[in-house]
Scaffold this motif. Sequence first.
Motif, PDB file in Angstrom:
ATOM      1  N   ALA A 320       0.847  -1.190   0.000  1.00  0.00           N
ATOM      2  CA  ALA A 320       0.000   0.000   0.000  1.00  0.00           C
ATOM      3  C   ALA A 320       0.882   1.238   0.000  1.00  0.00           C
ATOM      4  O   ALA A 320       1.841   1.321   0.792  1.00  0.00           O
ATOM      5  N   ASP A 321       0.565   2.164  -0.875  1.00  0.00           N
ATOM      6  CA  ASP A 321       1.287   3.442  -0.955  1.00  0.00           C
ATOM      7  C   ASP A 321       2.800   3.221  -1.108  1.00  0.00           C
ATOM      8  O   ASP A 321       3.609   3.933  -0.511  1.00  0.00           O
ATOM      9  N   GLY A 322       3.167   2.210  -1.894  1.00  0.00           N
ATOM     10  CA  GLY A 322       4.572   1.953  -2.158  1.00  0.00           C
ATOM     11  C   GLY A 322       5.324   1.249  -1.040  1.00  0.00           C
ATOM     12  O   GLY A 322       6.543   1.075  -1.117  1.00  0.00           O
ATOM     13  N   LYS A 323       4.612   0.825  -0.010  1.00  0.00           N
ATOM     14  CA  LYS A 323       5.236   0.131   1.125  1.00  0.00           C
ATOM     15  C   LYS A 323       4.728  -1.305   1.203  1.00  0.00           C
ATOM     16  O   LYS A 323       3.602  -1.601   0.829  1.00  0.00           O
ATOM     17  N   HIS A 351      -1.571   8.408   7.250  1.00  0.00           N
ATOM     18  CA  HIS A 351      -1.626   7.786   5.924  1.00  0.00           C
ATOM     19  C   HIS A 351      -2.980   7.077   5.758  1.00  0.00           C
ATOM     20  O   HIS A 351      -3.066   5.853   5.874  1.00  0.00           O
ATOM     21  N   PRO A 352      -4.043   7.825   5.513  1.00  0.00           N
ATOM     22  CA  PRO A 352      -5.387   7.226   5.419  1.00  0.00           C
ATOM     23  C   PRO A 352      -5.518   6.223   4.272  1.00  0.00           C
ATOM     24  O   PRO A 352      -6.326   5.294   4.352  1.00  0.00           O
ATOM     25  N   LYS A 353      -4.730   6.405   3.176  1.00  0.00           N
ATOM     26  CA  LYS A 353      -4.800   5.450   2.072  1.00  0.00           C
ATOM     27  C   LYS A 353      -4.320   4.071   2.512  1.00  0.00           C
ATOM     28  O   LYS A 353      -4.898   3.051   2.137  1.00  0.00           O
ATOM     29  N   VAL A 354      -3.253   4.050   3.292  1.00  0.00           N
ATOM     30  CA  VAL A 354      -2.730   2.781   3.799  1.00  0.00           C
ATOM     31  C   VAL A 354      -3.740   2.150   4.750  1.00  0.00           C
ATOM     32  O   VAL A 354      -3.991   0.940   4.703  1.00  0.00           O
ATOM     33  N   ALA A 356      -6.966   2.483   4.773  1.00  0.00           N
ATOM     34  CA  ALA A 356      -8.107   1.949   4.028  1.00  0.00           C
ATOM     35  C   ALA A 356      -7.713   0.696   3.249  1.00  0.00           C
ATOM     36  O   ALA A 356      -8.469  -0.281   3.196  1.00  0.00           O
ATOM     37  N   ALA A 357      -6.525   0.712   2.644  1.00  0.00           N
ATOM     38  CA  ALA A 357      -6.093  -0.428   1.826  1.00  0.00           C
ATOM     39  C   ALA A 357      -5.912  -1.687   2.660  1.00  0.00           C
ATOM     40  O   ALA A 357      -6.218  -2.797   2.209  1.00  0.00           O
ATOM     41  N   LEU A 358      -5.417  -1.540   3.890  1.00  0.00           N
ATOM     42  CA  LEU A 358      -5.177  -2.695   4.753  1.00  0.00           C
ATOM     43  C   LEU A 358      -6.362  -3.006   5.652  1.00  0.00           C
ATOM     44  O   LEU A 358      -6.292  -3.957   6.436  1.00  0.00           O
ATOM     45  N   ASP A 359      -7.415  -2.185   5.555  1.00  0.00           N
ATOM     46  CA  ASP A 359      -8.611  -2.368   6.384  1.00  0.00           C
ATOM     47  C   ASP A 359      -8.217  -2.462   7.863  1.00  0.00           C
ATOM     48  O   ASP A 359      -8.642  -3.370   8.580  1.00  0.00           O
ATOM     49  N   PHE A 360      -7.427  -1.500   8.315  1.00  0.00           N
ATOM     50  CA  PHE A 360      -6.885  -1.536   9.673  1.00  0.00           C
ATOM     51  C   PHE A 360      -7.954  -1.217  10.711  1.00  0.00           C
ATOM     52  O   PHE A 360      -8.720  -0.261  10.576  1.00  0.00           O
ATOM     53  N   LYS A 361      -7.989  -2.037  11.764  1.00  0.00           N
ATOM     54  CA  LYS A 361      -8.842  -1.816  12.925  1.00  0.00           C
ATOM     55  C   LYS A 361      -8.054  -2.182  14.172  1.00  0.00           C
ATOM     56  O   LYS A 361      -7.578  -3.319  14.298  1.00  0.00           O
TER      57      LYS A 361
END
Length: 449
Positions: A320-323, A351-354, A356-361
Amino acid sequence: MSFRIYVLGMLAAYLERLGRGVFCGLCVCCSCTYKDSKFPHDHRSIGTFKGRTGAELDKEITWRRIGDICAAAAPQPKKGGASGSKPKPAARLFADDIEPSDICQGQLGDCWLMSALACLACQQGAIQQIFDTREYTQYGRYKMRLYDGTRKKWRSVTIDDWIPCGADGQPLFAKPNGDEAWVVLLEKACAKFMGGNYAALDGNLMIKALEMLTGDFVCMFRLGDTRDAKSRGKPRTEQRWTRLELSRGPPPKDAAPGDDLRLVYARDEPFDSELMFKSISWELRHGSTIGASNAGGKDTENVHGIVQGHAYALMKADEADGKKFLQLRNPWGTFEWSGPWSDKSPLWDQHPKVKAALDFKAADDGTFWMEYTDFINHFNTLEFCCRSTGFEHVVINIHEEHPCCGPCWGCLEGCARYWLCCLGCKALCCGRHVTQFKRPPAGCCGCIA
C-alpha cells in the motif's frame, strides 16, 4: 462430490447422533463417560511442568470435563420465560466460524503449535478435516487424525474430554474461546500423539506442527545463514534467506513422532529480500500457511513488543502506498508490536490510504501490522507449509448451535456455496498438489491470485 460431501455428510451426522444416543445414552445418564486409560488423569499425562513432577503435581492440578469448562467460560444467555430462569449455556466443538481469535496459549511453551493453528484457522475446512468427531458429545470421546511424518502415514488419535486445570478451575494450557472446545481438545490430542504427555509439546518447530496437522510439504527459511557467504557482514535488509527442509532416516521401533527430526540445506539458491516477499505473498494467496520467529532469546524478553524465541502466525502480505506490509498474530492473543504501524501508532491517521487499503482496525487481540523492513529486523526465521488443495478441504458445517436441524442447514448452505459461489469449480480446477517448494512465477502470472 457435492452429494458425497454434503448430503452423505448430513446423513452421517444424524446417524452418528442416533448411534451415540442408543449406545452411549445410558452411560451418560449414569454419569459413566469415556475415560482414556492411555492418557490418565494424573501427573503421568503432564510430564515435567515448571520443574515439578510426580505426586507434587497431582496436589496442584485438578481434572475437569471440557463441557463444564466451556459452560463456565461461555457468555451467559439472557433470562427468558415466565419464571425468569436463565438457561444453562452448552459447550460446542465449533462455534460459528473458526478464527485465529479462538486460540489462546496457556502455561506451556507450545507457541509453535498455537501459531500453526492460528494459520490454519484462516483456511476454510483446514481445522474441521482433522476431526473425525465433528461435534460436542456428552459421552466425552473424540477421535482425530494426525500425520506421522516419520512413518509417512495418518494416524488416528482418540482422547477423552478431561482437561488439567489449576486451583482457579481454569485450564493450565490452551484455553477455550467462550463455549468453543476445539483448541483445548486438539492440544490434548497432539500431546498424546507427540509423546504421551503435555511436556512433549514444550518447544518445537512450527513446521513440525504444520506437517502433523496437514500432512503437506513443509520447509524453513533462515535469514543470513552461515552457509550463505554473500550475506555475512551485511545489514539484515541486505542479507538473504536460505532454505532448509526436513530429512528423516528410518525411525527406531520405539520412536515417537518427530524423534528423528532433522533439517538439511536445500540445493536452490538463497532468496533476496524482494523475492522472499513475493514468495510470502504468492504462497498466502494459494492457501499456504507461514509462521515467523526470532530464533534467539527467551520468551520472557521482548524488543518493541516482539517476544524473543517465540513463534508468530503470518496472516497477510500486502502493499500500500509503495510500502510492503505483513500482518502477524501472537498466539498468546495479546502482547503486540509497539513500533511503527502498531495499533497505537499515529502513522495510520497520517496515511489514510494505507489504513483503508489494509482495512486496519485497532484491537488488543494479538494481531498487528508491520512494515516489511521492520519485520526483517526483528524476525530471522520463516516456516512454510505449502498446502495441497482440492475436494479434501471441502467439508460440511453441521451448525451445532441448531441441535435438530443443524446438519440439514449445513447441507443446504454447503450446496449453495458449492454451486452458486463456485466452491466446487475452484476445488476442481484450482486445486494443487505440492511436493516441493517452487519460486513464484515471474511477470504477470505472479500477480494472479
